[in-house]
Design an enzyme around this catalytic site. Structure first.
Site, PDB file in Angstrom:
ATOM      1  CB  SER A  96      -1.022  -0.231   1.315  1.00  0.00           C
ATOM      2  OG  SER A  96      -1.838   0.886   1.079  1.00  0.00           O
ATOM      3  CG  ASP A 240      -2.834  -0.423  -2.165  1.00  0.00           C
ATOM      4  OD1 ASP A 240      -2.844   0.838  -1.645  1.00  0.00           O
ATOM      5  OD2 ASP A 240      -3.457  -1.258  -1.831  1.00  0.00           O
TER       6      ASP A 240
END
Length: 446
Positions: A96, A240
């Site tokens: 992420s 992401d």
């Protein structure tokens, strides 16, 4: 059993040191043992992602399951693909917004929702026991390829008022942060007939232009470009693309809590009320906006899988976290940066107002945060229950006052306690933060 590998969002660590190819192989075996059948696998643009994805695919195949390799894709795109395809589960290789040396592996259920904490605990037990399914030489799985990004973009366009957005011809600056959004957000804007300017919209796992997390201090270039080209809005994603943060037409960063409140209010007005789910760490401005619009807020533990789980249980019409992670249940019970972009444009088009004007309607609060060392979390929680008997103990202790609130929460991943304080004035927020620090020091004897 306490989870040691699976945190609030799957397994994360420094690539090839903590998160190795061997561990990724076993995680592939784990998901195929727990959810045998077709499994979709995607990744972000990090340098280590192809290595880890290959190991996950090998683990899945060795357990006798077939896999769909969807390549570089946003986390919500992988989740949406799993939801609408024949896949029985999904795996996304991503860390992420974490620094570039990190990576992670996260499991997704057949409905597109991240594994719950209970499911993660089951996965960890399977991983540690190494009791995996093992296929014979003639039963190993196969790998297919598909375009999850196309499926995801088309799914978004079906659920927004594309005509209203197209008629406006918005001028939009998008900063993909050299991440997976490079393949989706520009396409969404193109399909919505927006005039588009792109920044860092090519995948590069070194994150050469900025840190991956799209917080205000990391998106100064976006703010400058919005002003320079006189854009209607700017948007930034993390690696992401499950998060999106926004810059208004004046080039000013709009806080993530304000965006959450703004969209929650919009959903209340469109649905005639309803339930909004958000963690206990969320700004009071969200509850104010929701209640004023005839809705109800349910607070949860911190973590998007928990928010999604409670949204599903309560049939909530909207939810999300105050970090740019908005959840639109009619599309997907997950944080979704691409849908956030499309829905904010829809809101601007339908209300016929610029983002700065829309944001003015949200109550303003001052929010302060700090952290202190805490190696005895049980002692801290027991002490907080004695100090604040009427607090909300959903996740740590949240204490609401007439003019603000205080949250003291032991970290789930580090030996620290986080302290949040919020009030209508900066002075009162500082007082509440100091109160929190005093209580923690008193309890821990430091």
């Amino acid at each position: 059993m306490e989870r040691s590998l699976f945190g609030t969002n799957g397994v994360r660590g420094i690539a090839n040191e903590e998160l190795t190819a061997e561990l990724a192989l076993d995680l592939g075996r784990t998901i195929a043992s727990l959810r045998p059948g077709l499994i979709a696998v995607g990744m972000d643009a990090r340098i280590s992602s192809p290595m880890l994805k290959s190991a996950v695919l090998a683990g899945i195949m060795s357990s006798g399951s077939d896999a769909v390799d969807v390549g570089i894709t946003p986390t919500p795109a992988l989740q949406y693909y799993v939801k609408v395809s024949k896949a029985n589960a999904g795996v996304i290789v991503t860390a992420s917004h974490n620094p570039r040396e990190y990576n992670g592996i996260k499991f997704v259920s057949h409905d597109g929702v991240e594994f719950s904490r209970e499911e993660d605990a089951e996965a960890e037990r399977t991983l540690l026991s190494k009791k995996f399914r093992r296929a014979g030489w003639n039963e190993v799985g196969r790998v297919f390829e598909d375009d999850a990004n196309r499926v995801y973009v088309e799914g978004i366009l079906e659920k927004v008022n594309a005509d209203a957005i197209s008629e406006k011809g918005f001028r939009v600056v998008v900063d993909c942060g050299n991440g997976a959004a490079s393949f989706t957000s520009p396409e969404i804007l193109k399909r919505l007939d927006c005039e588009m300017y792109t920044i860092n919209c090519y995948p590069d796992g070194r994150f050469p232009a900025r840190l991956s997390e799209p917080v205000e201090e990391n998106v100064k270039e976006l703010m400058d470009v919005v002003r320079a080209v006189k854009a209607d809005i700017g948007v930034a994603h993390d690696g992401d693309a499950d998060r999106a943060t926004f810059v208004d037409e004046k080039g000013n960063f709009v806080s993530e809590d304000v965006m959450l409140a703004l969209m929650a209010k919009h959903y209340m007005e469109k649905n005639g009320g309803g339930i909004v789910v958000t963690p206990v760490s969320t700004s009071k401005c969200v509850e104010d906006a929701v209640v004023e619009a005839g809705g109800e807020v349910i607070y949860t533990e911190v973590g998007s899988p928990v928010v999604a789980k409670v949204m599903k249980e309560t049939k909530a019409v909207f939810g999300g976290e105050g970090n740019g992670g908005l959840i639109f249940p009619e599309h997907l019970l997950a944080r979704d940066g691409g849908m956030s972009l499309a829905k904010v444009l829809e809101l601007m088009a339908e209300e016929n107002k610029p983002l700065s004007e829309l944001a003015k309607d949200i109550p303003r609060y001052f929010t302060l945060k700090t952290k202190v060392e805490c190696r005895d979390k049980k002692k801290l929680l027991e002490g907080l229950k004695a100090e604040f008997e009427d607090a909300n103990f959903t996740d740590g202790a949240r204490v609401d006052f007439e003019d603000g609130w205080l949250l003291i929460r032991p970290s789930g991943t580090e030996p620290i306690a986080r302290i949040f304080a919020e009030a209508r004035s900066e002075k009162r927020a500082k007082e509440l933060l100091e109160l929190g620090l005093e209580k923690v020091r008193k309890i821990l004897g430091s």
